[in-house]
Write a protein that holds these residues in place. Structure first.
Motif, short mmCIF file in Angstrom:
data_model
loop_
_atom_site.label_atom_id
_atom_site.label_comp_id
_atom_site.label_asym_id
_atom_site.label_seq_id
_atom_site.Cartn_x
_atom_site.Cartn_y
_atom_site.Cartn_z
N GLN A 167 0.59 -1.18 0.18
CA GLN A 167 0.01 -0.01 0.07
C GLN A 167 0.83 1.09 -0.12
O GLN A 167 1.89 0.97 0.55
N ALA A 168 0.74 2.23 -0.71
CA ALA A 168 1.21 3.42 -0.88
C ALA A 168 1.07 4.36 0.59
O ALA A 168 0.12 4.20 1.23
N GLY A 169 2.01 4.80 0.83
CA GLY A 169 2.15 5.76 2.17
C GLY A 169 2.55 4.66 3.47
O GLY A 169 3.01 3.84 3.36
N ASP A 170 2.22 5.29 4.64
CA ASP A 170 2.67 4.49 5.83
C ASP A 170 1.37 3.54 6.20
O ASP A 170 0.14 3.89 6.35
N ASP A 171 1.71 2.29 5.80
CA ASP A 171 0.94 0.91 6.08
C ASP A 171 1.42 0.17 7.17
O ASP A 171 1.05 -1.02 7.15
N ALA A 172 2.31 0.74 8.16
CA ALA A 172 2.63 -0.05 9.09
C ALA A 172 1.54 -0.09 10.33
O ALA A 172 0.44 0.39 10.05
N ILE A 173 1.84 -1.55 10.95
CA ILE A 173 0.60 -1.83 12.04
C ILE A 173 0.96 -0.99 13.12
O ILE A 173 1.90 -1.38 13.97
N ARG A 174 0.05 -0.38 13.73
CA ARG A 174 -0.18 0.26 14.78
C ARG A 174 -1.12 -0.51 16.01
O ARG A 174 -1.98 -0.96 15.46
N VAL A 175 -0.18 -0.89 17.23
CA VAL A 175 -1.23 -1.68 17.95
C VAL A 175 -0.77 -1.18 19.48
O VAL A 175 0.27 -0.28 19.63
N LEU A 176 -1.65 -1.61 20.60
CA LEU A 176 -1.50 -1.15 21.81
C LEU A 176 -1.01 -2.40 22.63
O LEU A 176 -1.54 -3.31 22.62
N SER A 177 -0.10 -2.02 23.20
CA SER A 177 0.49 -3.13 24.21
C SER A 177 -0.19 -3.03 25.42
O SER A 177 -0.98 -2.26 25.74
N SER A 178 0.32 -3.83 26.39
CA SER A 178 -0.45 -4.10 27.60
C SER A 178 -0.25 -3.17 28.63
O SER A 178 -1.26 -2.88 29.31
N ASP A 179 0.62 -2.23 28.40
CA ASP A 179 0.90 -1.05 29.12
C ASP A 179 0.22 0.24 28.85
O ASP A 179 0.49 1.25 28.92
N GLY A 180 -0.63 -0.03 27.58
CA GLY A 180 -1.27 1.04 26.85
C GLY A 180 -0.40 2.00 25.91
O GLY A 180 -0.94 3.02 25.68
N LEU A 181 0.68 1.55 25.54
CA LEU A 181 1.64 2.32 24.65
C LEU A 181 1.43 1.86 23.24
O LEU A 181 0.98 0.66 22.90
N GLU A 182 1.41 2.87 22.30
CA GLU A 182 1.37 2.45 20.81
C GLU A 182 2.69 1.97 20.34
O GLU A 182 3.59 2.81 20.50
N VAL A 183 2.53 1.16 19.73
CA VAL A 183 3.90 0.43 19.01
C VAL A 183 3.70 0.35 17.70
O VAL A 183 2.50 -0.37 17.19
N VAL A 184 4.55 0.67 16.84
CA VAL A 184 4.47 0.59 15.31
C VAL A 184 5.19 -0.43 14.79
O VAL A 184 6.56 -0.61 14.89
#
Length: 301
Positions: free
Chosen positions: A104-121
């Motif tokens: 996919q064009a552009g930013d297609d990374a997967i953004r997830v929320l960890s168990s401590d509530g932080l966003e990980v890319v």
């Protein structure tokens, strides 16, 4: 079928001009012949389908998908069927935050929320292939756009579900291999149920929030400083031990000298020293014993 359509058009034109009153009526018979040739060639070519290496063909007649597949090479088929080709070689689907690096064009990374509530890319690459004998089932139940229907959504969903059980720092460091192994097993099972084979899952990059990165850097710097201080302390202990051993040696030496030297030995050593001074060609002071063993110094200048 294109040649068949052209042949039919030519036949229609030939019959249309087959009127004696028309000036072009004499071309009617040759056009009929040409039209028939086109139709024959069209049907002949429609009964042969070439499948390239690493691909299989699935036949469908009036919307009904037929069982079995066409293998690579020349295959004789019903001229009325439609053939959909599937690539059975290893394919990759990349989801990345780098522009134009993924599917996919552009930013297609997967953004997830960890168990401590932080966003990980997370940047990820999926290596998979179509199971050849399952191609008819894929076409019937999913369609030819299985990447958009199966590969992409299942991968992103499974990663989000499993990442929710890990802390952000653990995903980045100690639990990375464990995390990759769990999502591989989950996605492999989903793919297998739909006729796809998951070959490898590559977690290419895990980006943490800036605040977490600074915390990790501070921790690493503190650990390095602690290791440095430990080295300095170890060195100081070794130096103190060296000095202690040296002092003990000097003390032992003095004890030995004190217990073994006598007045006669000291007098003998003094005579030897005076002799060396007397025979020296340099300016000298001659020390001689006087009364009460008091030294007398005589300068030759």
């Amino acid at each position: 079928m294109f040649l068949v359509v052209i042949g039919v058009i030519i036949l229609i034109v030939a019959f249309a001009i087959n009127t004696p009153s028309l000036q072009f009526s004499r071309f009617s018979r040759p056009l009929k012949f040409v039209g028939l040739i086109f139709i024959i060639l069209g049907f002949a070519s429609s009964t042969v389908k070439q499948i390239d290496a690493g691909r299989v063909g699935v036949q469908s007649l009036f919307g009904k998908v037929q069982e079995g597949t066409l293998t690579s090479g020349l295959n004789f088929i019903n001229p009325l069927v439609d053939v959909t080709e599937f690539d059975t070689r290893t394919q990759n689907y990349t989801m990345s935050g780098v522009h134009d690096e993924g599917k996919q064009a552009g930013d297609d990374a997967i953004r997830v929320l960890s168990s401590d509530g932080l966003e990980v890319v997370i940047d990820l690459t999926v290596l998979y292939r179509v199971q050849p004998d399952q191609a008819p089932t894929i076409l019937r139940k999913i369609g030819a756009n299985y990447e958009d229907v199966i590969v992409r959504p299942i991968t992103r969903t499974r990663i989000r579900d499993i990442a929710a059980y890990y802390e952000a720092v653990a995903l980045y460091s100690t639990k990375r291999d464990e995390f990759q192994g769990k999502i591989f097993k989950a996605i492999e099972a989903d793919f297998k149920a739909r006729g796809l084979v998951l070959e490898q899952l590559l977690v290419r990059n895990i980006n943490l929030p800036e605040s977490v990165k600074k915390t990790i850097e501070s921790k690493i710097n503190a650990e390095q400083e602690a290791q440095k201080m430990q080295f300095v302390l170890q060195k100081e202990k070794q130096e103190a031990e060296r000095k202690r051993v040296e002092a003990q040696g000097i003390s032992d030496y003095q004890k030995i000298i004190t217990t073994t030297l006598t007045d006669k030995q000291l007098q003998y050593e003094m005579i030897k020293a005076q002799k060396e001074i007397a025979t020296s060609p340099n300016s000298k002071v001659i020390i001689m014993g006087g009364k009460g063993n008091t030294p007398i110094m005589i300068n030759d200048k």
